[in-house]
Structures are given as structure tokens and as C-alpha cells.
Design an enzyme around this catalytic site. Structure first.
Site, short mmCIF file in Angstrom:
data_model
loop_
_atom_site.label_atom_id
_atom_site.label_comp_id
_atom_site.label_asym_id
_atom_site.label_seq_id
_atom_site.Cartn_x
_atom_site.Cartn_y
_atom_site.Cartn_z
N THR A 36 0.77 -1.05 0.08
CA THR A 36 -0.02 -0.14 -0.07
C THR A 36 0.73 1.27 0.16
O THR A 36 0.51 2.41 -0.47
CB THR A 36 -0.87 0.13 1.27
OG1 THR A 36 -1.72 -1.05 1.01
CG2 THR A 36 -1.60 1.14 1.47
N SER B 144 1.32 -7.50 -1.05
CA SER B 144 2.14 -8.45 0.13
C SER B 144 1.40 -9.84 0.25
O SER B 144 1.71 -10.89 0.59
CB SER B 144 2.52 -8.20 1.31
OG SER B 144 1.64 -7.77 2.22
N THR C 109 1.88 -3.94 4.31
CA THR C 109 1.66 -4.43 5.79
C THR C 109 0.94 -5.86 5.96
O THR C 109 1.13 -6.48 7.24
CB THR C 109 0.78 -3.29 6.58
OG1 THR C 109 -0.59 -3.33 5.96
CG2 THR C 109 1.45 -2.09 6.23
N ASP C 110 0.24 -6.41 4.84
CA ASP C 110 -0.65 -7.50 5.39
C ASP C 110 0.23 -8.76 5.81
O ASP C 110 0.07 -9.60 6.65
CB ASP C 110 -1.51 -7.85 4.03
CG ASP C 110 -2.75 -6.83 4.01
OD1 ASP C 110 -2.96 -6.33 5.07
OD2 ASP C 110 -3.37 -7.16 3.12
C1 SIN Z 1 -0.12 -5.07 1.11
O1 SIN Z 1 0.10 -5.95 2.22
O2 SIN Z 1 0.63 -5.22 0.01
C2 SIN Z 1 -1.57 -4.37 0.89
C3 SIN Z 1 -1.95 -3.86 2.36
C4 SIN Z 1 -0.99 -2.97 2.79
O3 SIN Z 1 0.23 -2.84 2.56
O4 SIN Z 1 -1.24 -2.43 3.77
#
Ligand code: SIN
Length: 313
Positions: A14, A61, A94-95
Site C-alpha cells: 500500500t 504482499s 503491511t498484510d
Molecule cells: C499489502 O500488504 O501489500 C497491501 C496492504 C498494505 O500494504 O497495507
């Protein structure tokens, strides 16, 4: 005065997301914007450090695979062995950030700082959190105090260690917690000296009311080399799973009891399970027990050695 050199590895997420402006719910696509404009959007970054950067992946991710962890590991090793580089910052979705951070924590040698960061809002959001997180991550990577601490993570003004990090909220800016342990002072790098390719498949099975035992056979029959059970409470094995799990163990497949909750799983806690040959995760959550088992199997460790290892991680 010369500034420290920090090498940035961009992988998507993100933090590199771009919105669909015509979408009423504010949808966006992760991993679109390349690293150069992301860094250019951070005021004051050049004052902190000299930067070099590589775009090694452009992923959401959720689609990260173990082979991608290994690409990141190779890229980190290359950067860290350069005498000119003082630290590495990884921009990551973050995922699944907690999985990558833990994998790197176990596979990178202690020494120069390696810091992961991400963002909960896409890069073109009017109040994007990515720029401040990047600034914090680069600042952290320049600090001598960040050396020998293992892989660190900074988001939303907090610093976390790889072992304790957990994403617990789907959308809040303050989405991460490491409430249980703050063992920032412990570098691990337990598998740093091993040649780990390829990583064997280890599956996680959730225990829940009525979970069918055929899931166990499905994992084993389709090639899993190990199983982590994310079980209720203190890692209580459902009675209906026992025959299928015994078949798995008869094939030499390690089965780790872990918990859906936080806290410690004692050996033979509620039943004489471990006398039947289960391994126990201690207080490692299922996601992290899985990565530890993948690495242990790739390193050729046998089950007693793996059981001895788990509580020490
Ligand atoms: C991801 O994990 O690539 C999408 C969500 C995020 O980064 O918060």
C-alpha cells in the site's frame, strides 16, 4: 560531513499504492508506484542519509511467496556485505510484513540495521502515512543503537521487533502491536549460515468447532512436509483429528501444536499429546512457528532438534 548510506529495497504494498479515483469506496491498487517517486515525496530524507534503491518486487504482499522472501534475503545480503552500506530499509505491504520480517530475522546475520516499513494508506492519499514511515525507517537504519538488534520494524511512530510483531487491525493507522514481548535487544540470525533453497512446504491448519479431519489428509497428500496446527486454547488437539495426524506423523511429517490465542503452549499441557509425537510451539504464533519449521527442515534438522530449537527462538 558524510551521511550514512542506506540501501532501500522496494517490494510494493500500500505504501506504493495508487487510488482508483472514480471508486466511491476509495479502492486502490497496491504496489504500483516505483521507489524513486516514493522517496522523492519524503521531505528531509536527503538530510538524514545518502540513499541507493532497488525495486526488487512490485506486489500486494498477500501474494508474497517463500521464493520472494529468498529474493529479499539475497538482496539484503548483497547490500549488507558492501562496506559502503550502513543499513537496509525494506518497503513492504503491511498484510504479510510480519512473516517477511520474521523470515529475515532468522536468516540475516546480526550487525547492520535492517528495518521494514509500510503504510496503511496509498501513496496518493491526501494524508498518506508512507512518507513519515519511510523517514522514520531511514532514521532508524542510520542509528548505531539499531545494530545487532535483529530485524526491526517501524510504523506509525513505533518500533517493533520481528518476533513480537503482529498486524492486528485491518485498516487503522496504528495497525501493528507487539504487546507481548519487546525483545528488541536480541538478534537471531539462527539460519544465517545455511544454504536454504528450496524451502519445503509447511501448511497451517486452523482448529475450529467441527473442523473436518480430511483437511489434514489433504495437506499431507498434496505434498506438505510439515504441519502447524493453530489450535484452540493451549493447543488442544481435536479428537476427530487424531487418526489423520497419526498418519502424518507415521510418514515422518512434523506436526507442531500452536495456539490461536497468545500465550505459552506447555508440553503435554491438557493431554499427553506430545508423548504421541507432537512438537509444541511454545509461545510462537502459528505464522511464525510455520516459518521456523520451514527453515529447520530446509537446514536438515530432525524433530528432536526442532523441538529443542522452538522455545529458544
Ligand atoms: C499489502 O500488504 O501489500 C497491501 C496492504 C498494505 O500494504 O497495507
Amino acid at each position: 560531513m558524510s551521511r550514512p548510506l542506506i540501501h532501500i529495497l522496494a517490494t510494493g504494498g500500500t505504501i506504493a499504492g495508487v487510488s482508483h479515483t472514480d471508486h466511491p469506496a476509495g479502492r486502490y491498487t497496491a504496489g504500483v508506484r516505483p521507489v524513486a517517486p516514493l522517496l522523492a515525496a519524503v521531505p528531509g530524507l536527503d538530510d538524514l542519509a545518502e540513499l541507493s534503491a532497488d525495486q526488487i518486487l512490485s506486489l500486494d504482499s498477500k501474494d508474497m511467496r517463500p521464493a520472494d522472501w529468498q529474493s529479499m534475503l539475497s538482496a539484503c545480503r548483497r547490500a549488507l556485505t558492501s562496506p559502503a552500506v550502513d543499513g537496509v530499509v525494506i518497503l513492504h505491504g503491511t498484510d504479510t510484513l510480519e512473516e517477511t520480517a520474521w523470515f529475515l530475522h532468522l536468516t540475516l546475520p546480526a550487525g547492520k540495521p535492517v528495518v521494514l516499513t509500510g503504510a496503511m494508506r496509498p501513496a496518493d492519499h491526501p494524508e498518506a502515512d508512507g512518507p513519515a514511515n519511510i523517514l522514520d525507517a531511514v532514521r532508524l537504519a542510520t542509528l548505531p543503537e539499531a545494530r545487532d538488534k535483529g530485524v526491526l520494524i517501524t510504523l506509525n511512530g513505533r518500533i517493533h521487533g520481528a518476533r513480537s510483531l503482529r498486524k492486528y487491525h485491518a485498516s487503522q493507522l496504528d495497525a501493528f502491536s507487539s504487546t507481548q514481548y519487546w525483545n528488541l535487544a536480541r538478534a537471531d540470525g539462527r539460519f544465517a549460515a545455511h544454504d536454504l533453497a528450496p524451502l519445503p512446504r509447511v501448511d497451517i491448519l486452523a482448529g475450529y468447532a467441527g473442523a473436518p479431519a480430511c483437511l489434514v489428509d489433504a495437506c499431507i497428500n498434496s505434498g506438505a512436509r510439515g504441519l502447524v496446527l493453530a489450535l484452540a486454547g493451549q493447543g488442544s488437539v481435536p479428537e476427530s483429528w487424531r487418526p489423520a495426524l497419526a498418519r502424518a506423523r507415521d510418514k515422518g511429517i512434523p506436526v507442531i501444536r500452536a495456539s490461536r490465542c497468545s500465550g505459552h503452549i506447555p508440553r503435554n499441557g491438557n493431554a499427553d499429546d506430545d508423548g504421541e509425537g507432537y512438537l509444541t510451539a511454545g509461545d510462537l504464533p502459528p505464522l511464525k512457528a510455520r516459518i521456523a519449521l520451514m527453515l529447520a527442515l530446509a537446514a536438515g534438522m530432525e524433530q528432536p532438534e526442532i523441538q529443542a530449537l522452538l522455545p529458544t527462538l
